[in-house]
Scaffold this motif. Sequence first.
Motif, PDB file in Angstrom:
ATOM      1  N   GLY A 106       0.800  -1.218   0.000  1.00  0.00           N
ATOM      2  CA  GLY A 106       0.000   0.000   0.000  1.00  0.00           C
ATOM      3  C   GLY A 106       0.830   1.263   0.000  1.00  0.00           C
ATOM      4  N   LEU A 107       1.921   1.271  -0.757  1.00  0.00           N
ATOM      5  CA  LEU A 107       2.798   2.439  -0.812  1.00  0.00           C
ATOM      6  C   LEU A 107       2.075   3.604  -1.483  1.00  0.00           C
ATOM      7  CD1 LEU A 107       5.861   3.076  -0.156  1.00  0.00           C
ATOM      8  CD2 LEU A 107       6.246   2.803  -2.603  1.00  0.00           C
ATOM      9  N   ASN A 108       2.114   4.777  -0.855  1.00  0.00           N
ATOM     10  CA  ASN A 108       1.528   5.973  -1.460  1.00  0.00           C
ATOM     11  C   ASN A 108       2.408   6.444  -2.608  1.00  0.00           C
ATOM     12  OD1 ASN A 108      -0.834   6.457   0.097  1.00  0.00           O
ATOM     13  ND2 ASN A 108       0.470   7.102   1.811  1.00  0.00           N
ATOM     14  N   LEU A 109       1.803   6.746  -3.731  1.00  0.00           N
ATOM     15  CA  LEU A 109       2.561   7.180  -4.896  1.00  0.00           C
ATOM     16  C   LEU A 109       2.185   8.598  -5.300  1.00  0.00           C
ATOM     17  CD1 LEU A 109       2.465   4.090  -7.292  1.00  0.00           C
ATOM     18  CD2 LEU A 109       4.287   4.782  -5.748  1.00  0.00           C
ATOM     19  N   PRO A 110       3.176   9.388  -5.706  1.00  0.00           N
ATOM     20  CA  PRO A 110       2.852  10.670  -6.337  1.00  0.00           C
ATOM     21  C   PRO A 110       2.052  10.415  -7.616  1.00  0.00           C
ATOM     22  CG  PRO A 110       5.174  10.560  -5.721  1.00  0.00           C
ATOM     23  CD  PRO A 110       4.629   9.176  -5.558  1.00  0.00           C
ATOM     24  N   GLU A 111       1.300  11.386  -8.035  1.00  0.00           N
ATOM     25  CA  GLU A 111       0.423  11.192  -9.189  1.00  0.00           C
ATOM     26  C   GLU A 111       1.179  10.889 -10.469  1.00  0.00           C
ATOM     27  OE1 GLU A 111      -2.090  14.567  -9.537  1.00  0.00           O
ATOM     28  OE2 GLU A 111      -3.215  14.156  -7.681  1.00  0.00           O
ATOM     29  N   ASP A 112       2.415  11.363 -10.576  1.00  0.00           N
ATOM     30  CA  ASP A 112       3.168  11.196 -11.821  1.00  0.00           C
ATOM     31  C   ASP A 112       4.026   9.930 -11.832  1.00  0.00           C
ATOM     32  OD1 ASP A 112       4.764  12.187  -9.797  1.00  0.00           O
ATOM     33  OD2 ASP A 112       6.064  13.311 -11.158  1.00  0.00           O
ATOM     34  N   LEU A 113       3.892   9.058 -10.812  1.00  0.00           N
ATOM     35  CA  LEU A 113       4.686   7.831 -10.751  1.00  0.00           C
ATOM     36  C   LEU A 113       3.790   6.606 -10.690  1.00  0.00           C
ATOM     37  CD1 LEU A 113       7.533   8.763  -8.205  1.00  0.00           C
ATOM     38  CD2 LEU A 113       7.690   8.644 -10.693  1.00  0.00           C
ATOM     39  N   GLN A 242      18.735  -4.984   0.168  1.00  0.00           N
ATOM     40  CA  GLN A 242      17.339  -4.994  -0.274  1.00  0.00           C
ATOM     41  C   GLN A 242      16.409  -4.516   0.832  1.00  0.00           C
ATOM     42  OE1 GLN A 242      16.649  -8.993  -1.629  1.00  0.00           O
ATOM     43  NE2 GLN A 242      17.445  -8.599  -3.681  1.00  0.00           N
ATOM     44  N   ILE A 243      16.648  -4.987   2.051  1.00  0.00           N
ATOM     45  CA  ILE A 243      15.836  -4.536   3.186  1.00  0.00           C
ATOM     46  C   ILE A 243      15.997  -3.037   3.389  1.00  0.00           C
ATOM     47  CG2 ILE A 243      15.541  -4.702   5.689  1.00  0.00           C
ATOM     48  CD1 ILE A 243      16.331  -7.653   5.458  1.00  0.00           C
ATOM     49  N   ALA A 244      17.243  -2.564   3.296  1.00  0.00           N
ATOM     50  CA  ALA A 244      17.499  -1.131   3.451  1.00  0.00           C
ATOM     51  C   ALA A 244      16.785  -0.331   2.361  1.00  0.00           C
ATOM     52  CB  ALA A 244      19.005  -0.861   3.416  1.00  0.00           C
ATOM     53  N   ALA A 245      16.779  -0.875   1.138  1.00  0.00           N
ATOM     54  CA  ALA A 245      16.104  -0.182   0.029  1.00  0.00           C
ATOM     55  C   ALA A 245      14.605  -0.106   0.260  1.00  0.00           C
ATOM     56  CB  ALA A 245      16.395  -0.898  -1.280  1.00  0.00           C
ATOM     57  N   ILE A 246      14.020  -1.185   0.742  1.00  0.00           N
ATOM     58  CA  ILE A 246      12.580  -1.190   1.016  1.00  0.00           C
ATOM     59  C   ILE A 246      12.234  -0.165   2.094  1.00  0.00           C
ATOM     60  CG2 ILE A 246      10.691  -2.586   1.948  1.00  0.00           C
ATOM     61  CD1 ILE A 246      12.051  -5.015   0.591  1.00  0.00           C
ATOM     62  N   ILE A 247      13.067  -0.117   3.143  1.00  0.00           N
ATOM     63  CA  ILE A 247      12.845   0.864   4.210  1.00  0.00           C
ATOM     64  C   ILE A 247      12.998   2.290   3.669  1.00  0.00           C
ATOM     65  CG2 ILE A 247      13.734   1.745   6.396  1.00  0.00           C
ATOM     66  CD1 ILE A 247      14.529  -1.140   7.086  1.00  0.00           C
ATOM     67  N   PHE A 248      14.027   2.489   2.843  1.00  0.00           N
ATOM     68  CA  PHE A 248      14.282   3.812   2.271  1.00  0.00           C
ATOM     69  C   PHE A 248      13.114   4.268   1.399  1.00  0.00           C
ATOM     70  CE2 PHE A 248      15.798   6.210  -1.450  1.00  0.00           C
ATOM     71  CZ  PHE A 248      16.290   7.342  -0.827  1.00  0.00           C
ATOM     72  N   ILE A 249      12.638   3.387   0.519  1.00  0.00           N
ATOM     73  CA  ILE A 249      11.520   3.742  -0.363  1.00  0.00           C
ATOM     74  C   ILE A 249      10.258   3.974   0.456  1.00  0.00           C
ATOM     75  CG2 ILE A 249      10.023   2.921  -2.225  1.00  0.00           C
ATOM     76  CD1 ILE A 249      12.764   3.720  -3.194  1.00  0.00           C
ATOM     77  N   GLY A 250      10.050   3.129   1.485  1.00  0.00           N
ATOM     78  CA  GLY A 250       8.882   3.295   2.337  1.00  0.00           C
ATOM     79  C   GLY A 250       8.890   4.627   3.059  1.00  0.00           C
ATOM     80  N   GLN A 251      10.072   5.031   3.545  1.00  0.00           N
ATOM     81  CA  GLN A 251      10.186   6.314   4.230  1.00  0.00           C
ATOM     82  C   GLN A 251      10.038   7.484   3.267  1.00  0.00           C
ATOM     83  OE1 GLN A 251      10.573   7.013   7.543  1.00  0.00           O
ATOM     84  NE2 GLN A 251      10.295   4.838   8.001  1.00  0.00           N
ATOM     85  N   LYS A 252      10.514   7.281   2.051  1.00  0.00           N
ATOM     86  CA  LYS A 252      10.486   8.362   1.064  1.00  0.00           C
ATOM     87  C   LYS A 252       9.076   8.670   0.600  1.00  0.00           C
ATOM     88  CE  LYS A 252      12.445   9.731  -3.431  1.00  0.00           C
ATOM     89  NZ  LYS A 252      13.364   9.328  -4.529  1.00  0.00           N
ATOM     90  N   TYR A 253       8.290   7.630   0.334  1.00  0.00           N
ATOM     91  CA  TYR A 253       6.962   7.827  -0.224  1.00  0.00           C
ATOM     92  C   TYR A 253       5.846   7.599   0.792  1.00  0.00           C
ATOM     93  CZ  TYR A 253       9.400   7.878  -4.682  1.00  0.00           C
ATOM     94  OH  TYR A 253      10.253   8.192  -5.710  1.00  0.00           O
ATOM     95  N   GLY A 254       6.135   6.826   1.834  1.00  0.00           N
ATOM     96  CA  GLY A 254       5.145   6.591   2.865  1.00  0.00           C
ATOM     97  C   GLY A 254       4.179   5.490   2.490  1.00  0.00           C
ATOM     98  N   LEU A 255       3.738   4.746   3.494  1.00  0.00           N
ATOM     99  CA  LEU A 255       2.790   3.654   3.281  1.00  0.00           C
ATOM    100  C   LEU A 255       1.376   4.156   3.512  1.00  0.00           C
ATOM    101  CD1 LEU A 255       4.656   0.749   5.093  1.00  0.00           C
ATOM    102  CD2 LEU A 255       4.514   1.156   2.642  1.00  0.00           C
TER     103      LEU A 255
END
Length: 259
Positions: A106-113, A242-255
Motif C-alpha cells: 500500500g505504498l503511497n505514490l505521487p500522481e506522476d509515478l 534490499q531490506i534497506a532499500a525497502i525501508i528507504f523507499i517506504g520512508q520516502k513515499y510513505g505507506l
Amino acid sequence: MDARILGGKKLENQKAKSASRDLSLDSVAEDLFGLNIRGVQSILAIWVRPREYFAAARTPNWHDKYTPSIRLWLSFFALFSALKYWWFATSAGMVGAFASGFEDAGLNLPEDLTYQDIGAEAALWIFGWVPIVQIISMLFVTLIYNFWGERTTLALRQRYLFAVMIPGASVMPIFLTIMLLVPPNLMAAYGILLAAVAFFVDFQTGYRGGFTEVSRTGRAWRAGLLAFVLVTINTLTTIAVQIAAIIFIGQKYGLAPVT
C-alpha cells in the motif's frame, strides 16, 4: 639560455605527440573501465592457468605480467555500474517483483509515478549499493580468513581473495543479462541458481590455483569453505541492502494507512 629552454619545450612537445599517436582502443578501455589488454590476459589466466596467476600474486609486481586482482574486481564494479541502468531499469522480473511488493504494502505514490517506476528506483538503488557493501565485507574477510594452507600477510590474503572472485565476476554480466528475461515469479529460483553458479566457479578457482601448498583433500575443503563464505556474504549483503532499500523507499513515499 632562452634557446635551450625553447629547445627543451620543443622536445617535450614532440614526445607528447609521439605518445598520443601510441594511444589505441586499449587506452579507451583503460579510460572507461580501468581494464586493458593486460587485464583481459589476466582474466584469461585465472580461468586457464589459475596456479600461475596465484604464484604471481606472491611477488611484489605480479611478475610484471598480470593485473592485480583487486584492480580487476574494481574494473568489473565499474562495468556493472555502467550497465546497471540497462539491466535493472529494463528487468521485468526484478522491477516487477519490487513493484508488486510495494503495491501489496500500500505504498503511497505521487500522481506522476507508477509502481513500476518505484520498483525500478529500488532496483537501481540496490544495485548501486550492493557492490560497495560487498567490497567492504570482503576486505573484512581478508582480516579473519586465514585457511590458505601457508603463511600469508594481509596483503597476500587480499590478493588471493579477490583472485578467487574474478572468474565469478567475469560471468555475472552474462547471467544478469539473462535475468532480463526471467519473470517475477521465477526470480527467487533464479537467485538460487546464481548462488550455485557462484559457488561452483569460486570453488574451482580456489581448488585449481589458490591452495597449492596442501594435498588434494586440503585443497578441496579449503576451496569449499572459501566458496561457501563468499556466497554467504554476498547473499547476506544483498538481502541486507534490499531490506534497506525497502525501508528507504517506504520512508520516502510513505505507506498507505491500513483499512
